[in-house]
Structures are given as C-alpha cells and as structure tokens.
Design a protein around this motif. Structure first.
Motif, PDB file in Angstrom:
ATOM      1  N   ASP A  40     -28.472-109.826 -27.219  1.00 18.69           N
ATOM      2  CA  ASP A  40     -29.605-108.922 -26.996  1.00 18.69           C
ATOM      3  C   ASP A  40     -29.207-107.745 -26.115  1.00 18.69           C
ATOM      4  O   ASP A  40     -29.599-106.599 -26.361  1.00 18.69           O
ATOM      5  N   LEU A  41     -28.419-108.018 -25.082  1.00 15.28           N
ATOM      6  CA  LEU A  41     -27.955-106.932 -24.216  1.00 15.28           C
ATOM      7  C   LEU A  41     -27.067-105.965 -24.981  1.00 15.28           C
ATOM      8  O   LEU A  41     -27.148-104.745 -24.812  1.00 15.28           O
ATOM      9  N   SER A  42     -26.228-106.519 -25.844  1.00 20.25           N
ATOM     10  CA  SER A  42     -25.369-105.676 -26.672  1.00 20.25           C
ATOM     11  C   SER A  42     -26.203-104.829 -27.631  1.00 20.25           C
ATOM     12  O   SER A  42     -25.915-103.642 -27.851  1.00 20.25           O
ATOM     13  N   SER A  43     -27.264-105.440 -28.172  1.00 19.34           N
ATOM     14  CA  SER A  43     -28.138-104.716 -29.099  1.00 19.34           C
ATOM     15  C   SER A  43     -28.847-103.568 -28.394  1.00 19.34           C
ATOM     16  O   SER A  43     -28.955-102.464 -28.927  1.00 19.34           O
ATOM     17  N   TYR A  44     -29.330-103.846 -27.168  1.00 17.26           N
ATOM     18  CA  TYR A  44     -30.012-102.766 -26.443  1.00 17.26           C
ATOM     19  C   TYR A  44     -29.023-101.668 -26.078  1.00 17.26           C
ATOM     20  O   TYR A  44     -29.355-100.478 -26.149  1.00 17.26           O
ATOM     21  N   ASN A  45     -27.800-102.044 -25.724  1.00 19.08           N
ATOM     22  CA  ASN A  45     -26.786-101.049 -25.386  1.00 19.08           C
ATOM     23  C   ASN A  45     -26.475-100.161 -26.584  1.00 19.08           C
ATOM     24  O   ASN A  45     -26.245 -98.953 -26.442  1.00 19.08           O
ATOM     25  N   SER A  46     -26.477-100.757 -27.773  1.00 20.37           N
ATOM     26  CA  SER A  46     -26.248 -99.973 -28.994  1.00 20.37           C
ATOM     27  C   SER A  46     -27.407 -99.034 -29.276  1.00 20.37           C
ATOM     28  O   SER A  46     -27.226 -97.938 -29.806  1.00 20.37           O
ATOM     29  N   LEU A  47     -28.609 -99.486 -28.891  1.00 23.79           N
ATOM     30  CA  LEU A  47     -29.805 -98.682 -29.156  1.00 23.79           C
ATOM     31  C   LEU A  47     -29.972 -97.554 -28.143  1.00 23.79           C
ATOM     32  O   LEU A  47     -30.413 -96.454 -28.492  1.00 23.79           O
TER      33      LEU A  47
END
Length: 292
Positions: free
Chosen positions: A48-55
C-alpha cells in the motif's frame, strides 16, 4: 501504479486515503500504522505504501533513521481532505477514515453553527504534538492576556461538545491550560518541548461525576430519566479528567437559579456538584469563561 485512483478497489482506496490523511495531518506514516488500523499483513502494508508512492511520490519521503515516511513541505493531497472538525472527530472516536459495509440508516444531526477551524493551524498543532515540540501562537481570548505571541506545548485534544480545545503548557501563564483551537489565529516558530502530558497533573487525574435526575421531577419522570441514562440506584457515574471539570459544570451545573431549577429544562443534575466546584477551583490551570 497502473490503476488510477478512480478505479482502485474500495479496500485499497481506503488504505491509501488513510496513508494520505496521516501524512497530511500528522506529518508521517509508518507501516505499523497501517497494519494496526486495518489488521493486514506487513507485506500488504508495504504494498500500500508503494502504491501511494507511485500515485503521489511528491507527497512523501522515507526516513531510514525513523523508519517512517514523512510528509514533504509541498504535500498536495490527491484524495478529498477531511475538514479539521471531521478529522478530529474521527480521532476522538478512533476512526480516522469513515468506513461503511453497505447499508446505512438515515440519520441527521441537529443543525448548529459550525465553529471555524483553520485547516493549516489544526494540521500544525497535530504535527507539533506528534513531534513533542512547542509552538509559538497568536491566541485571542476574552481575557486580558490575549495580545501578542505566546509559546505553548500541546499534548492533547479535547472536545466539550461544542468546540475543540488544545491542552498545552503555556509559558506565558506558567501552567497547563486549555486553548480554544478556533482562536489560535497564527502559528510561528517551533522548538523542543520542555513539558509533557505526564507532568500535567490535572489532565492525569480522574474525577468521578455523579449524575442524578433533577430532584424536583415527579417519581415517574425520574424513572424515565434513570432508564434513559442507564442509571443504577438512581444515579450514574462518569469519569473525567480533572482538567475537564469546567465543561462538565457548565453543562450540568445549576449556575442560574431561575433556569436550571426548572426540571423540564435540566432533567439531569450533578449530585456531587459542591465537591466538583471545589476541586475545579483548585485546578492549576483552571478554565474560566473569559478564556473560551
């Protein structure tokens, strides 16, 4: 991330909103925060943290020393930002992100004028509290000490049913005090705090408040009130911080004999009011109506 925020699965979107809310309001978020909030695996929290960082990579930066993600100074939320009042209400109920399981009942609140809260000031207070720092503020009260800047060291938030307060050590008054969050007009410099919540004796001390039906109520009306409030043996006890006694006394105390002596207006009163007033007067940072 291949998926845009508009087509994210509902559960993922809620977790990403949580990550952003923590970053925006508190200035940081960690993997353990997400695990505890959503009861998910460490692997899912990392994803989830990686996903938010990508976003929104411009909104956060990883601090390897603290092992947390910190908000950047240029954070721009990609999800709708909760108002300060909504966010603080969620904190108070231990629900940062409102969640639903589908059907919800129709419900309304009695309309009342909204007390104004500045989002940037509320955010600064939360970040300073999290960091264990003091803050220079411009504060306006009805008292005579509201001019100019003062240093406060906030440690807790409280809501009296009408407004949000910050409990903080005030270097101007040399005591822990309550500050109406809506009357902090500006914030300035920050520094490491000298005082902590553990040193706020009035905040750490719990007082028992005894509520009873108004003694002038007729017997059958008293029974209704007892049932309504879950009273046993004609009373119900609630525990509050000593620092919050002023607000309890203002809500349930009989300060004006004409109005509050009418049982149709004040159906519940304080059984130990005299004791509570004596305790409140002894509070080191006793609140007065002029400071609200």
């Amino acid at each position: 991330m291949n998926q845009t925020k508009s087509v994210l699965p509902w559960g993922v979107k809620q977790r990403l909103k949580y990550i952003e809310a923590k970053l925006y309001w508190e200035g940081r978020v960690s993997r353990i925060d997400i695990i505890r909030e959503f009861s998910i695996s460490p692997q899912q929290a990392s994803s989830d943290l990686s996903s938010y960082n990508s976003l929104a990579s411009q909104n956060l930066i990883y601090d390897p020393r603290l092992k947390v993600y910190l908000a950047t100074n240029t954070i721009e939320p990609v999800f709708p930002v909760l108002s300060p009042i909504d966010y603080l209400s969620h904190l108070a109920s231990e629900e940062m992100i409102a969640r639903t399981t589908g059907w919800t009942p129709s419900a309304v609140f009695l309309p009342q004028p909204q007390r104004c809260l500045d989002a940037q000031i509320a955010r600064t207070i939360l970040i300073v509290m999290r960091a264990g720092e003091g803050l220079e503020v411009e504060y306006h009260s009805f008292g005579g000490d509201s001019e100019g800047l003062r240093w406060i060291e906030p440690h807790s938030l409280a809501n009296d049913g009408e407004r949000w307060h910050v409990r903080a050590y005030c270097h101007k008054r040399k005591a822990f005090r309550d500050f109406n969050l809506g009357r902090i007009l500006a914030t300035g410099k920050r520094r490491v705090a000298e005082y902590s919540k553990d040193q706020d004796v009035d905040w750490q001390t719990c007082i028992t408040v005894e509520l009873i039906p108004h003694p002038k109520l007729e017997e059958h009306h008293r029974r209704i009130i007892e049932y309504d409030y879950g009273m046993e043996n004609g009373k119900v006890n609630i525990n509050v911080q000593k620092a919050m006694l002023f607000y309890i006394l203002r809500r349930y105390g009989r300060e004006t004999s004409t109005l509050s002596d009418d049982p149709s207006v004040f159906q519940v009163v304080l059984a130990n009011e005299a004791q509570l007033r004596s305790i409140q007067k002894a509070c080191t940072g006793a609140v007065s109506s002029t400071s609200l």
